[in-house]
Design a protein around this motif. Structure first.
Motif, PDB file in Angstrom:
ATOM      1  N   GLU A   9     -17.309  12.378  23.757  1.00 31.97           N
ATOM      2  CA  GLU A   9     -17.452  13.925  23.882  1.00 31.97           C
ATOM      3  C   GLU A   9     -16.532  14.376  25.038  1.00 31.97           C
ATOM      4  O   GLU A   9     -16.457  14.003  26.000  1.00 31.97           O
ATOM      5  CB  GLU A   9     -18.726  14.383  24.354  1.00 31.97           C
ATOM      6  CG  GLU A   9     -19.993  14.292  23.384  1.00 31.97           C
ATOM      7  CD  GLU A   9     -21.035  14.976  23.857  1.00 31.97           C
ATOM      8  OE1 GLU A   9     -21.263  16.332  23.771  1.00 31.97           O
ATOM      9  OE2 GLU A   9     -21.921  14.280  24.619  1.00 31.97           O
ATOM     10  N   MET A  10     -15.399  15.333  24.582  1.00 29.37           N
ATOM     11  CA  MET A  10     -14.879  15.828  25.545  1.00 29.37           C
ATOM     12  C   MET A  10     -15.216  17.351  25.712  1.00 29.37           C
ATOM     13  O   MET A  10     -14.960  18.079  24.602  1.00 29.37           O
ATOM     14  CB  MET A  10     -13.333  15.777  25.133  1.00 29.37           C
ATOM     15  CG  MET A  10     -12.512  14.268  25.041  1.00 29.37           C
ATOM     16  SD  MET A  10     -10.984  14.213  24.729  1.00 29.37           S
ATOM     17  CE  MET A  10     -10.193  14.593  26.200  1.00 29.37           C
ATOM     18  N   LYS A  11     -15.260  17.912  26.822  1.00 28.98           N
ATOM     19  CA  LYS A  11     -15.987  19.120  26.607  1.00 28.98           C
ATOM     20  C   LYS A  11     -15.211  20.095  27.596  1.00 28.98           C
ATOM     21  O   LYS A  11     -15.117  19.709  29.080  1.00 28.98           O
ATOM     22  CB  LYS A  11     -17.431  19.255  27.651  1.00 28.98           C
ATOM     23  CG  LYS A  11     -18.549  18.522  26.596  1.00 28.98           C
ATOM     24  CD  LYS A  11     -19.888  18.528  27.271  1.00 28.98           C
ATOM     25  CE  LYS A  11     -21.103  17.999  26.363  1.00 28.98           C
ATOM     26  NZ  LYS A  11     -22.293  18.121  27.030  1.00 28.98           N
ATOM     27  N   GLY A  12     -14.976  21.425  27.325  1.00 23.33           N
ATOM     28  CA  GLY A  12     -14.269  22.329  28.076  1.00 23.33           C
ATOM     29  C   GLY A  12     -12.952  21.742  28.811  1.00 23.33           C
ATOM     30  O   GLY A  12     -12.668  21.968  29.763  1.00 23.33           O
ATOM     31  N   GLY A  25     -10.139  25.111  27.563  1.00 24.32           N
ATOM     32  CA  GLY A  25     -11.537  24.817  27.194  1.00 24.32           C
ATOM     33  C   GLY A  25     -11.483  24.016  25.928  1.00 24.32           C
ATOM     34  O   GLY A  25     -12.712  24.524  25.172  1.00 24.32           O
ATOM     35  N   THR A  27     -13.113  21.402  23.154  1.00 25.08           N
ATOM     36  CA  THR A  27     -14.234  20.491  23.025  1.00 25.08           C
ATOM     37  C   THR A  27     -13.838  19.640  21.688  1.00 25.08           C
ATOM     38  O   THR A  27     -13.541  20.257  20.802  1.00 25.08           O
ATOM     39  CB  THR A  27     -15.602  21.233  22.874  1.00 25.08           C
ATOM     40  OG1 THR A  27     -15.857  21.899  24.108  1.00 25.08           O
ATOM     41  CG2 THR A  27     -16.611  20.321  22.382  1.00 25.08           C
ATOM     42  N   GLN A  29     -15.887  16.564  19.758  1.00 17.63           N
ATOM     43  CA  GLN A  29     -16.975  15.474  19.635  1.00 17.63           C
ATOM     44  C   GLN A  29     -16.941  14.348  18.664  1.00 17.63           C
ATOM     45  O   GLN A  29     -16.703  14.782  17.501  1.00 17.63           O
ATOM     46  CB  GLN A  29     -18.238  16.270  19.581  1.00 17.63           C
ATOM     47  CG  GLN A  29     -18.773  17.204  20.467  1.00 17.63           C
ATOM     48  CD  GLN A  29     -19.892  18.188  20.335  1.00 17.63           C
ATOM     49  OE1 GLN A  29     -19.974  18.775  19.458  1.00 17.63           O
ATOM     50  NE2 GLN A  29     -20.822  18.279  21.320  1.00 17.63           N
ATOM     51  N   GLY A  62     -12.963  20.253  32.637  1.00 19.91           N
ATOM     52  CA  GLY A  62     -13.481  19.561  31.588  1.00 19.91           C
ATOM     53  C   GLY A  62     -14.312  18.299  32.053  1.00 19.91           C
ATOM     54  O   GLY A  62     -14.029  17.778  33.247  1.00 19.91           O
ATOM     55  N   GLU A  63     -15.131  17.844  31.170  1.00 24.19           N
ATOM     56  CA  GLU A  63     -15.461  16.413  31.274  1.00 24.19           C
ATOM     57  C   GLU A  63     -15.418  15.560  30.099  1.00 24.19           C
ATOM     58  O   GLU A  63     -15.470  16.006  29.069  1.00 24.19           O
ATOM     59  CB  GLU A  63     -16.823  16.786  31.520  1.00 24.19           C
ATOM     60  CG  GLU A  63     -17.981  15.453  32.048  1.00 24.19           C
ATOM     61  CD  GLU A  63     -19.365  15.717  32.144  1.00 24.19           C
ATOM     62  OE1 GLU A  63     -19.875  16.674  31.629  1.00 24.19           O
ATOM     63  OE2 GLU A  63     -20.128  14.938  32.742  1.00 24.19           O
ATOM     64  N   HIS A  70     -20.960  10.186  31.786  1.00 26.30           N
ATOM     65  CA  HIS A  70     -19.821  10.725  32.233  1.00 26.30           C
ATOM     66  C   HIS A  70     -18.695   9.361  32.636  1.00 26.30           C
ATOM     67  O   HIS A  70     -19.151   8.504  33.052  1.00 26.30           O
ATOM     68  CB  HIS A  70     -20.004  11.348  33.540  1.00 26.30           C
ATOM     69  CG  HIS A  70     -18.905  11.975  34.284  1.00 26.30           C
ATOM     70  ND1 HIS A  70     -18.189  13.209  34.110  1.00 26.30           N
ATOM     71  CD2 HIS A  70     -18.307  11.292  35.324  1.00 26.30           C
ATOM     72  CE1 HIS A  70     -17.261  13.231  34.845  1.00 26.30           C
ATOM     73  NE2 HIS A  70     -17.177  12.048  35.752  1.00 26.30           N
TER      74      HIS A  70
END
Ligand SMILES: Nc1ncnc2c1ncn2[C@@H]1O[C@H](COP(=O)(O)OP(=O)(O)OP(=O)(O)O)[C@@H](O)[C@H]1O
Ligand SMILES: [Mg+2]
Length: 135
Positions: A9-12, A25, A27, A29, A62-63, A70
């Motif tokens: 998952e790459m978020k934001g 931003g 995202t 998945q 982002g994360e 993580h």
């Protein structure tokens, strides 16, 4: 076998270069065992997103989460150690090396006798790659 719905998952994810916001931003998945094509016009930010995943660029925000955890990816070695490879866009792959060798660049499994593990274990490359795609 991954226990989470998403293997990646790459978020934001945001990344700005001087004068251009390449990612705003974003995202992404990815479920285990799936193949995705990231499509967009020239300059859309595809390579930038993958370079953030591969530790070439540090995202501004982002994360990245791998199998529910993580991920701290500060450079490409971190990415490789986490099982992430990048075959770069044209002109960047290592020429005269096949796709498999480009995938394993920098972390070839080796074989040999005792402590003399001097030879690339091509069969292990293929077996491991197959198990990644099957799981
Ligand atoms: N190192 C950099 N310095 C400054 N701007 C950059 C840098 N890398 C990318 N950009 C800019 O960020 C935006 C996204 O570029 P990126 O290369 O990620 O797009 P792309 O979707 O991979 O395009 P292409 O289909 O042409 O490969 C573009 O406006 C590009 O000019
Ligand atoms: Mg590109």
């Amino acid at each position: 076998m991954a226990q989470n719905e998403f293997l990646l998952e790459m978020k934001g994810i945001s990344k700005e270069f001087p004068g251009v916001k390449a990612l705003d931003g974003v995202t992404l998945q990815v479920r285990p065992g799936t193949v995705h094509a990231l499509m967009g016009e020239n300059g859309a930010g595809k390579s930038t997103l993958m370079k953030c995943l591969y530790g070439i660029y540090a995202p501004d925000a982002g994360e990245i989460i791998l199998d529910g955890v993580h991920a701290n990816i500060h450079n490409s070695k971190d990415a490789l150690n986490l099982g992430i490879s990048m075959i770069h866009q044209e002109l960047h792959p290592v020429p005269f090396r096949n796709v498999m060798e480009n995938i394993w660049l920098g972390r070839f499994p080796t074989k040999g006798i005792g402590p003399l593990q001097l030879f690339v274990d091509h069969q292990k490359c293929i077996r491991t790659q197959r198990s990644y795609s099957e799981n």
